[in-house]
Design a protein around this motif. Sequence first.
Motif, PDB file in Angstrom:
ATOM      1  N   THR A 151       0.832  -1.197   0.000  1.00  7.56           N
ATOM      2  CA  THR A 151       0.000   0.000   0.000  1.00  7.56           C
ATOM      3  C   THR A 151       0.869   1.251   0.000  1.00  7.56           C
ATOM      4  OG1 THR A 151      -0.155  -0.133   2.412  1.00  7.56           O
ATOM      5  CG2 THR A 151      -1.942  -1.121   1.134  1.00  7.56           C
ATOM      6  N   GLY A 152       0.373   2.276  -0.645  1.00  5.51           N
ATOM      7  CA  GLY A 152       1.109   3.528  -0.749  1.00  5.51           C
ATOM      8  C   GLY A 152       0.486   4.421  -1.804  1.00  5.51           C
ATOM      9  N   PHE A 153       1.312   5.225  -2.447  1.00 12.01           N
ATOM     10  CA  PHE A 153       0.835   6.185  -3.438  1.00 12.01           C
ATOM     11  C   PHE A 153       0.086   5.491  -4.576  1.00 12.01           C
ATOM     12  CE2 PHE A 153       1.136   8.850  -7.170  1.00 12.01           C
ATOM     13  CZ  PHE A 153       0.943  10.126  -6.686  1.00 12.01           C
ATOM     14  N   LEU A 154       0.642   4.382  -5.080  1.00 13.52           N
ATOM     15  CA  LEU A 154       0.034   3.691  -6.222  1.00 13.52           C
ATOM     16  C   LEU A 154      -1.336   3.126  -5.863  1.00 13.52           C
ATOM     17  CD1 LEU A 154       0.203   2.640  -9.105  1.00 13.52           C
ATOM     18  CD2 LEU A 154       1.406   0.624  -8.227  1.00 13.52           C
ATOM     19  N   THR A 155      -1.471   2.522  -4.706  1.00 13.68           N
ATOM     20  CA  THR A 155      -2.759   1.942  -4.327  1.00 13.68           C
ATOM     21  C   THR A 155      -3.813   3.035  -4.099  1.00 13.68           C
ATOM     22  OG1 THR A 155      -2.016   1.876  -2.019  1.00 13.68           O
ATOM     23  CG2 THR A 155      -1.733  -0.121  -3.327  1.00 13.68           C
ATOM     24  N   ILE A 156      -3.392   4.164  -3.546  1.00 15.68           N
ATOM     25  CA  ILE A 156      -4.334   5.286  -3.402  1.00 15.68           C
ATOM     26  C   ILE A 156      -4.813   5.742  -4.769  1.00 15.68           C
ATOM     27  CG2 ILE A 156      -4.628   7.650  -2.589  1.00 15.68           C
ATOM     28  CD1 ILE A 156      -2.520   7.137  -0.484  1.00 15.68           C
ATOM     29  N   LEU A 157      -3.879   5.869  -5.715  1.00 15.70           N
ATOM     30  CA  LEU A 157      -4.242   6.312  -7.061  1.00 15.70           C
ATOM     31  C   LEU A 157      -5.199   5.332  -7.727  1.00 15.70           C
ATOM     32  CD1 LEU A 157      -3.870   8.225  -9.462  1.00 15.70           C
ATOM     33  CD2 LEU A 157      -1.827   6.916 -10.089  1.00 15.70           C
ATOM     34  N   LEU A 158      -4.935   4.037  -7.610  1.00 20.97           N
ATOM     35  CA  LEU A 158      -5.795   3.040  -8.237  1.00 20.97           C
ATOM     36  C   LEU A 158      -7.211   3.075  -7.662  1.00 20.97           C
ATOM     37  CD1 LEU A 158      -3.344  -0.010  -8.464  1.00 20.97           C
ATOM     38  CD2 LEU A 158      -4.094   1.484 -10.326  1.00 20.97           C
ATOM     39  N   VAL A 159      -7.310   3.203  -6.356  1.00 20.44           N
ATOM     40  CA  VAL A 159      -8.633   3.235  -5.727  1.00 20.44           C
ATOM     41  C   VAL A 159      -9.377   4.507  -6.110  1.00 20.44           C
ATOM     42  CG1 VAL A 159      -9.828   3.348  -3.518  1.00 20.44           C
ATOM     43  CG2 VAL A 159      -7.964   1.747  -3.819  1.00 20.44           C
ATOM     44  N   HIS A 160      -8.687   5.620  -6.168  1.00 23.91           N
ATOM     45  CA  HIS A 160      -9.346   6.875  -6.545  1.00 23.91           C
ATOM     46  C   HIS A 160      -9.819   6.827  -7.991  1.00 23.91           C
ATOM     47  CE1 HIS A 160      -8.022   9.808  -3.167  1.00 23.91           C
ATOM     48  NE2 HIS A 160      -8.131   8.576  -2.702  1.00 23.91           N
ATOM     49  N   VAL A 161      -9.027   6.225  -8.872  1.00 25.02           N
ATOM     50  CA  VAL A 161      -9.467   6.064 -10.263  1.00 25.02           C
ATOM     51  C   VAL A 161     -10.720   5.188 -10.310  1.00 25.02           C
ATOM     52  CG1 VAL A 161      -8.863   5.043 -12.490  1.00 25.02           C
ATOM     53  CG2 VAL A 161      -7.201   6.447 -11.283  1.00 25.02           C
ATOM     54  N   ALA A 162     -10.762   4.166  -9.464  1.00 26.95           N
ATOM     55  CA  ALA A 162     -11.895   3.240  -9.477  1.00 26.95           C
ATOM     56  C   ALA A 162     -13.205   3.947  -9.149  1.00 26.95           C
ATOM     57  CB  ALA A 162     -11.647   2.095  -8.498  1.00 26.95           C
ATOM     58  N   PHE A 163     -13.201   4.784  -8.101  1.00 24.91           N
ATOM     59  CA  PHE A 163     -14.493   5.413  -7.779  1.00 24.91           C
ATOM     60  C   PHE A 163     -14.718   6.696  -8.578  1.00 24.91           C
ATOM     61  CE2 PHE A 163     -11.846   7.101  -4.161  1.00 24.91           C
ATOM     62  CZ  PHE A 163     -11.974   8.463  -4.415  1.00 24.91           C
ATOM     63  N   ASN A 164     -13.667   7.365  -9.047  1.00 21.73           N
ATOM     64  CA  ASN A 164     -13.872   8.545  -9.889  1.00 21.73           C
ATOM     65  C   ASN A 164     -14.392   8.165 -11.272  1.00 21.73           C
ATOM     66  OD1 ASN A 164     -13.131  10.532  -8.082  1.00 21.73           O
ATOM     67  ND2 ASN A 164     -10.975  10.492  -8.653  1.00 21.73           N
ATOM     68  N   LEU A 165     -13.980   7.006 -11.768  1.00 19.12           N
ATOM     69  CA  LEU A 165     -14.414   6.561 -13.085  1.00 19.12           C
ATOM     70  C   LEU A 165     -15.927   6.442 -13.160  1.00 19.12           C
ATOM     71  CD1 LEU A 165     -13.683   5.518 -15.905  1.00 19.12           C
ATOM     72  CD2 LEU A 165     -13.422   3.243 -14.916  1.00 19.12           C
ATOM     73  N   ALA A 166     -16.544   5.957 -12.098  1.00 21.05           N
ATOM     74  CA  ALA A 166     -17.999   5.813 -12.090  1.00 21.05           C
ATOM     75  C   ALA A 166     -18.689   7.170 -12.202  1.00 21.05           C
ATOM     76  CB  ALA A 166     -18.438   5.094 -10.811  1.00 21.05           C
ATOM     77  N   TYR A 167     -18.184   8.174 -11.488  1.00 22.21           N
ATOM     78  CA  TYR A 167     -18.791   9.507 -11.549  1.00 22.21           C
ATOM     79  C   TYR A 167     -18.607  10.131 -12.932  1.00 22.21           C
ATOM     80  CZ  TYR A 167     -19.387   9.373  -6.489  1.00 22.21           C
ATOM     81  OH  TYR A 167     -19.777   9.036  -5.223  1.00 22.21           O
ATOM     82  N   VAL A 168     -17.446   9.951 -13.525  1.00 28.69           N
ATOM     83  CA  VAL A 168     -17.201  10.501 -14.856  1.00 28.69           C
ATOM     84  C   VAL A 168     -18.140   9.861 -15.875  1.00 28.69           C
ATOM     85  CG1 VAL A 168     -15.516  10.640 -16.725  1.00 28.69           C
ATOM     86  CG2 VAL A 168     -14.812  11.127 -14.389  1.00 28.69           C
ATOM     87  N   VAL A 169     -18.332   8.556 -15.786  1.00 28.16           N
ATOM     88  CA  VAL A 169     -19.212   7.859 -16.726  1.00 28.16           C
ATOM     89  C   VAL A 169     -20.648   8.356 -16.595  1.00 28.16           C
ATOM     90  CG1 VAL A 169     -20.230   5.621 -17.280  1.00 28.16           C
ATOM     91  CG2 VAL A 169     -17.777   5.807 -16.926  1.00 28.16           C
ATOM     92  N   VAL A 170     -21.123   8.537 -15.376  1.00 29.79           N
ATOM     93  CA  VAL A 170     -22.494   9.005 -15.174  1.00 29.79           C
ATOM     94  C   VAL A 170     -22.677  10.408 -15.743  1.00 29.79           C
ATOM     95  CG1 VAL A 170     -24.175   9.659 -13.415  1.00 29.79           C
ATOM     96  CG2 VAL A 170     -22.917   7.521 -13.194  1.00 29.79           C
ATOM     97  N   VAL A 171     -21.728  11.296 -15.491  1.00 24.69           N
ATOM     98  CA  VAL A 171     -21.826  12.670 -15.996  1.00 24.69           C
ATOM     99  C   VAL A 171     -21.793  12.696 -17.524  1.00 24.69           C
ATOM    100  CG1 VAL A 171     -20.664  14.908 -16.074  1.00 24.69           C
ATOM    101  CG2 VAL A 171     -20.856  13.684 -13.908  1.00 24.69           C
ATOM    102  N   LEU A 172     -20.886  11.930 -18.122  1.00 28.34           N
ATOM    103  CA  LEU A 172     -20.770  11.920 -19.577  1.00 28.34           C
ATOM    104  C   LEU A 172     -21.978  11.274 -20.242  1.00 28.34           C
ATOM    105  CD1 LEU A 172     -16.996  11.092 -20.089  1.00 28.34           C
ATOM    106  CD2 LEU A 172     -18.140  13.278 -20.382  1.00 28.34           C
TER     107      LEU A 172
END
Length: 287
Positions: A151-172
């Motif tokens: 765990t570290g910077f990379l895992t934080i980035l991956l998790v944030h991409v995972a939940f941000n992707l859903a919001y971006v898809v809904v908006v688009l």
Amino acid sequence: MTTTVERPRETRSQDPEMVEPRRRRRPILPLVYWIVTGITLVPIAFMVVYSFNDVPTGRISFHWSGFTPYWYINLGQVSGLTQAFVTSVEIALLSAVISIVLGVPLALALERYRFLLRGPLNATVYADIAAPSIVVGAASLSFFLSASVSTGFLTILLVHVAFNLAYVVVVLRARLSGVGTALEEAAGDLGAPPFVAFRTITLPLLLPGIIAGGMLSLAMSIDDYVITSFVAGPSVTFPLFVYGAAKVGLPPQVLCFGTIIFAVGLLAALVNGFITRRAPRAAVDDG
């Protein structure tokens, strides 16, 4: 001899299309609006004002001692705070860009095409939004531990991409539902290749949605605490630093960084609103 037939006078009451709808007065709605707006903005106003408070103890106090820009001039005075803020900004920017790059084709596929597993994929997107943060954080940590990923910077980035992707898809997808495909089909009939039609027509039409999705991703990422606390490891983000420092007293620089984040978000919202309003006018002028 000509006979004139007198036509009956048409009144607005006789033609339902010319009847102007009466504006119904609902005094309760403006009241509710201002109450909700006040509840939202009052804490932000306190944050902005007290970021200039001249507190002699070096800790946040809501006893006004005088105006000073000292805390903004000395943002890096608190050990670890600036680095935590920079880490949050880096993760937010990277996750927003990656989410947009992945979200645009995913939104196009879900909105305009029928394919195998479209239903489960659509349900996964909405489940990602509806799932409680503590569940997402615990599940993410279990996955990384089972995969032997530190765990570290990379895992934080991956998790944030995972939940941000859903919001971006809904908006688009909301943006795509109001755009239609007539212009793209017309470009195809005129001989434009699919990529050229996407770059010159679809992408400009999606630009307000892309900006809105990016702003939402930035906001969701930069202030996330619950999910990040599970997968942070040795990395410290701004929310994690604030939570840890709150136990001994927050420095005023925390309010300064919060004010900067709010100012940047407000500026981005104004720019997005300007682009959104200008897009229809440009389309009318071109037409």
